[in-house]
Design an enzyme around this catalytic site. Structure first.
Site, PDB file in Angstrom:
ATOM      1  N   HIS A 254      -8.455   7.100   3.475  1.00  0.00           N
ATOM      2  CA  HIS A 254      -7.950   8.362   2.945  1.00  0.00           C
ATOM      3  C   HIS A 254      -9.062   9.098   2.208  1.00  0.00           C
ATOM      4  CE1 HIS A 254      -7.909   5.971  -0.747  1.00  0.00           C
ATOM      5  NE2 HIS A 254      -7.732   7.091  -1.443  1.00  0.00           N
TER       6      HIS A 254
ATOM      7  N   HIS B   6      -6.552   1.861   1.957  1.00  0.00           N
ATOM      8  CA  HIS B   6      -6.137   2.628   3.127  1.00  0.00           C
ATOM      9  C   HIS B   6      -7.116   3.782   3.366  1.00  0.00           C
ATOM     10  CE1 HIS B   6      -2.669   3.601   5.839  1.00  0.00           C
ATOM     11  NE2 HIS B   6      -3.342   4.738   5.902  1.00  0.00           N
TER      12      HIS B   6
ATOM     13  N   CYS C 159       0.833  -1.201   0.000  1.00  0.00           N
ATOM     14  CA  CYS C 159       0.000   0.000   0.000  1.00  0.00           C
ATOM     15  C   CYS C 159       0.873   1.258   0.000  1.00  0.00           C
ATOM     16  CB  CYS C 159      -0.915   0.010   1.223  1.00  0.00           C
ATOM     17  SG  CYS C 159      -1.876   1.542   1.387  1.00  0.00           S
TER      18      CYS C 159
ATOM     19  N   ASN D  62     -14.039   9.146  -0.729  1.00  0.00           N
ATOM     20  CA  ASN D  62     -14.690   7.993  -1.348  1.00  0.00           C
ATOM     21  C   ASN D  62     -14.334   6.775  -0.497  1.00  0.00           C
ATOM     22  OD1 ASN D  62     -15.518   9.585  -3.537  1.00  0.00           O
ATOM     23  ND2 ASN D  62     -13.655   9.144  -4.681  1.00  0.00           N
TER      24      ASN D  62
END
Length: 353
Positions: free
Chosen positions: A169, A167, A70, A156
């Site tokens: 965000h 992750h 990630c 989103n």
């Protein structure tokens, strides 16, 4: 809050926001990156009068990497990511694959926590307040860029929404124009002000909703309700009770109460469809007044606009999504499967005990 600005290996800006004032951020991005090359341009549609960002370089952006790769997790030894340090509270950086860049605006990524397996709803109130402060600071900084007319902070969440990085965000888009959605609000605001001799449409909507049956939760400084003409199956609008045009206008009392109200709202969203259901996909979108000129909206000033957040999900019931088909995509006429009054009732039912 402590703010530390630095640069990534390819020249992009990265900003750490820390809870502790004594935190030192001196880690260097050790990746062999070349400077980012973007091909973003904004094209105006002569028939609809709106704008489209054309950004072909985004075809190569990172797509559903495994958790151990990630790019939003902190760097760990020789596993190097977008964040050079080994831990962080909140971090913001220029998107490596921006939809808007240069004279066409700017795109940033906001990482809410270094915990890959968390979500915004898992944050502490202190951490959520730090995110609010980061949104506010970025709104201020981006508003001073000559190419920027409007700043949009949003999240989103969920693969169903189209999220390609798991992750926790969000993003910030700094547009070089007033967005079509905001322009519609400003036109309605101007028409209402003219027709009523100066009354504010946002104030009237909030007053009417607070007196009705679609209130979801209410604090001293914030109120959340399902709007009368909700477009989405479960859609909530969150307003500060004192009208301000943007995040910069919030006073300390509203900033202090926000984390408690917003976290409760997000946690209710995850309980809408019952126990055992996967996390509810959603979009959380801050609406702020443009920083550009408003001459085309006669009689309207920035202070007439009301900052608010719209939170909605595309899931209409367990295992079923609301697709934007012919009427919605072809004519922008939404058809909602869930009556707003029932949506509000459900969101009240799932309140934390």
């Amino acid at each position: 809050m402590k703010k530390t600005s630095t640069r990534l290996a390819d020249g992009r800006e990265l900003v750490y926001y820390d809870l502790r004032d004594d935190t030192v951020r001196d880690a260097v991005d050790r990746r062999p990156l070349e400077r980012t090359v973007t091909t973003s341009e904004v094209r105006r549609d002569p028939l609809l009068g709106d704008s489209v960002a054309v950004a072909s370089h985004r075809q190569g952006r990172t797509y559903h990497p495994p958790a151990d790769q990630c790019p939003l997790c902190p760097s760990d030894g020789e596993r190097l990511s977008e964040i050079p340090d080994s831990a962080y509270d909140v971090v913001v950086f220029e998107n490596r694959f921006p939809s808007l860049a240069g004279d066409s605006g700017r795109c940033e990524v906001v990482c809410f926590t270094s915990d890959h397996d968390a979500s915004f709803a898992d944050l502490s109130e202190e951490q959520a307040r730090l995110v609010l402060d980061a949104w506010t600071d970025r709104t201020s900084e981006l508003s001073h860029l000559p190419s920027v007319e409007q700043v949009f902070c949003f999240e989103n969440r969920g693969a169903e929404i189209g999220v390609t990085l798991g992750h926790p965000h969000g993003q910030i888009y700094a547009y070089p124009f007033t967005t079509p959605r905001t322009a519609l609000m400003l036109r309605s605001l101007a028409a209402h002000k003219d027709a009523t001799g100066g009354e504010n449409l946002f104030d009237g909507v909030l007053e009417e909703e607070l007196a009705g049956e679609r209130v979801v939760l209410e604090g001293e400084h914030w109120a959340a309700f399902v709007p009368y003409a909700a477009h989405w199956p479960y859609e909530v609008h969150l307003y500060p009770k004192r009208r301000v045009p943007d995040l910069l206008g919030l006073d300390e009392a509203a900033r202090t109460e926000f984390p408690k109200v917003y976290l409760e709202l997000l946690r209710r969203f995850d309980r809408i469809f019952g126990e055992g259901e996967p996390p509810t996909p959603y979009i959380a979108a801050w609406h702020q007044a443009p920083f550009g000129q408003l001459e085309e909206f006669e009689g309207v000033t920035r202070d007439d606009f009301a900052l608010h957040l719209e939170l909605f999900t595309i899931r209409r019931t367990s295992g079923k999504l609301k697709f934007l088909a012919g009427s919605e995509s072809g004519m922008n006429v939404f058809i909602n499967d869930v009556p707003p009054e029932l949506a509000a009732e459900r969101l009240r039912e799932v309140a934390s005990s």
